[in-house]
Enzyme design. Structure first.
Site, mmCIF file in Angstrom:
data_model
loop_
_atom_site.group_PDB
_atom_site.id
_atom_site.type_symbol
_atom_site.label_atom_id
_atom_site.label_comp_id
_atom_site.label_asym_id
_atom_site.label_seq_id
_atom_site.Cartn_x
_atom_site.Cartn_y
_atom_site.Cartn_z
ATOM 1 N N ASP A 70 119.708 133.051 73.084
ATOM 2 C CA ASP A 70 119.433 131.611 73.193
ATOM 3 C C ASP A 70 119.720 131.231 74.635
ATOM 4 O O ASP A 70 120.042 132.110 75.459
ATOM 5 C CB ASP A 70 120.323 130.819 72.204
ATOM 6 C CG ASP A 70 119.698 129.491 71.774
ATOM 7 O OD1 ASP A 70 119.331 128.697 72.664
ATOM 8 O OD2 ASP A 70 119.578 129.239 70.565
ATOM 9 N N TYR B 105 104.765 118.412 68.890
ATOM 10 C CA TYR B 105 105.343 119.497 68.089
ATOM 11 C C TYR B 105 104.292 120.050 67.116
ATOM 12 O O TYR B 105 104.086 121.262 67.034
ATOM 13 C CB TYR B 105 106.548 118.946 67.333
ATOM 14 C CG TYR B 105 107.232 119.898 66.380
ATOM 15 C CD1 TYR B 105 107.916 121.018 66.851
ATOM 16 C CD2 TYR B 105 107.233 119.655 65.004
ATOM 17 C CE1 TYR B 105 108.576 121.870 65.963
ATOM 18 C CE2 TYR B 105 107.893 120.496 64.125
ATOM 19 C CZ TYR B 105 108.571 121.600 64.607
ATOM 20 O OH TYR B 105 109.220 122.427 63.741
ATOM 21 N N LYS C 49 102.449 123.722 66.820
ATOM 22 C CA LYS C 49 102.551 124.545 65.602
ATOM 23 C C LYS C 49 101.161 125.021 65.157
ATOM 24 O O LYS C 49 100.990 126.169 64.775
ATOM 25 C CB LYS C 49 103.264 123.771 64.490
ATOM 26 C CG LYS C 49 104.760 123.622 64.723
ATOM 27 C CD LYS C 49 105.453 124.974 64.859
ATOM 28 C CE LYS C 49 106.943 124.864 65.056
ATOM 29 N NZ LYS C 49 107.591 126.150 65.354
ATOM 30 N N ILE D 240 114.444 121.524 56.532
ATOM 31 C CA ILE D 240 115.466 122.472 56.084
ATOM 32 C C ILE D 240 116.813 121.751 56.025
ATOM 33 O O ILE D 240 117.223 121.118 57.003
ATOM 34 C CB ILE D 240 115.595 123.675 57.051
ATOM 35 C CG1 ILE D 240 114.228 124.332 57.306
ATOM 36 C CG2 ILE D 240 116.608 124.676 56.527
ATOM 37 C CD1 ILE D 240 113.633 125.043 56.143
#
Ligand SMILES: NC(=O)c1ccc[n+]([C@@H]2O[C@H](COP(=O)([O-])OP(=O)(O)OC[C@H]3O[C@@H](n4cnc5c(N)ncnc54)[C@H](O)[C@@H]3O)[C@@H](O)[C@H]2O)c1
Length: 318
Positions: free
Chosen positions: A35, A143, A147, A173
């Site tokens: 990361d 975004y 995608k 999520i």
């Protein structure tokens, strides 16, 4: 064959838990967590961690080659809410990052690349209920645009170069381990965190805003099961999956049923429009048929588990 796994965006909401699970399955030293922020203790103490900015192709290639990587879980991304605050960064990380991963996979023969997509790939013109895989994809967020383009790029690298690229359109999520990273469904996590802390919560979408969700244990199973699925049985490369659909009011009520003193107000902000552009429920029958997808948690089961895990965590801190 021994797997050598690279996880990008490993310190985020999904990456932290996925990395720990992958280390249990494949052996700690075979799973490299990467990361651009400092590594959380849980990952630093259980296996290798490295700095990796996915927008830098040289860094991506060096890490893959030096570590003889066979599989990449590519989770590095800028999510929907933060993406609307900085669309240029969202495009750069989500598109150039994925391109660098797929190009490295092609050139260095990485066996498999797993990349989450999102229900943000859909848009206001998409049918809202039981949305199928193949439908109108005209998102109105940067975004969502990344995608859709990312799904197509994955499929292109599969068809043209044989990279075993697979993708899942995750709904919101919900999890208790790592804070969510600036998405439109973060309220469904925050509501539990506040309630268990004994605080009221101002939810940033309206009470009747309904979206599909998935609890983290199901999300992790989905990634692992998709990765393990028999390639000859896959008709699709990108899959819809869902756990359950619920309105923000239903989630708050599910919390209130377990913590009666909890109070929630609904004060929508800029994320309301994003939420309204997404489907209310998802048809995931192709995932069920092609690789046996089946979620375990509905809203009530998730609320029971979230609240008990957050109480344990708060108890451990106190
Ligand atoms: N969490 C959800 O509700 C949700 C829903 C649908 C799809 N997804 C997708 O799942 C994937 C993981 O999401 P998450 O929730 O864990 O996100 P997150 O924001 O919690 O984590 C993303 C990570 O990417 C890292 N990152 C940002 N820029 C980077 C760069 N240039 N190089 C390397 N790393 C970088 C961040 O530091 C962060 O740790 C993403 O592709 C996301 O779009 C998540």
């Amino acid at each position: 064959m021994k797997e050598r796994i690279l996880v990008t965006g490993s310190y985020g909401q999904i990456g932290t838990e996925l990395t720990l699970q992958l280390r249990q399955i494949h052996g700690a030293n075979n799973v490299i967590a990467t990361d651009i922020t400092p590594a959380p203790e849980a990952l630093e103490q259980t296996g290798p961690t490295r700095y990796l900015d996915v927008t830098d192709p040289r860094q991506v290639t060096a890490l893959v080659v030096e570590n003889k990587i066979t599989t990449i879980y590519h989770l590095a991304a800028i999510l929907s809410g933060n993406g609307e605050l900085n669309p240029q960064q969202c495009w750069n990380v989500n598109m150039n990052g994925l391109y660098n991963i797929l190009e490295t996979a092609r050139r260095w023969k990485v066996r498999q690349v797993i990349t989450p997509s999102s229900i943000a790939a859909f848009g206001p013109d998409t049918p809202k209920e039981h949305t199928p895989i193949d439908t109108i994809l005209r998102p109105t967020t940067m975004y969502g645009i990344t995608k859709v383009a990312g799904e197509l790029l994955n499929e292109y690298y599969n068809q043209k170069y044989g990279v075993d690229a697979r993708s899942l359109r995750f709904p919101g999520i919900v999890s208790h381990e790592t804070e969510p990273g600036g998405g439109t469904t973060d309220y469904a996590v925050d509501v539990y965190v506040k309630a268990v802390a004994g605080e009221p919560y101002d939810c940033f979408v309206t009470e009747n805003t309904t979206l599909p969700f998935l609890y983290m244990p199901d999300a992790l199973n989905a990634l692992l099961e998709l990765a393990a699925a028999d390639e000859s049985k896959l008709i699709h490369r990108t899959f819809n999956i869902t756990g359950f659909s619920a309105s923000a009011g239903e989630i708050a009520n599910s919390v209130k049923a377990r913590i009666p003193s909890f109070e929630c107000r609904f004060i929508p902000d800029f994320r309301q429009i994003i939420a309204e552009s997404w489907p209310r429920s998802i048809d995931d029958q192709d995932a069920r048929q092609e690789w046996g997808w089946k979620p375990s948690f509905n809203l009530d089961a998730m609320s029971d588990d979230m609240i008990s895990k957050l109480k344990e965590k708060n108890g451990a801190v106190a």
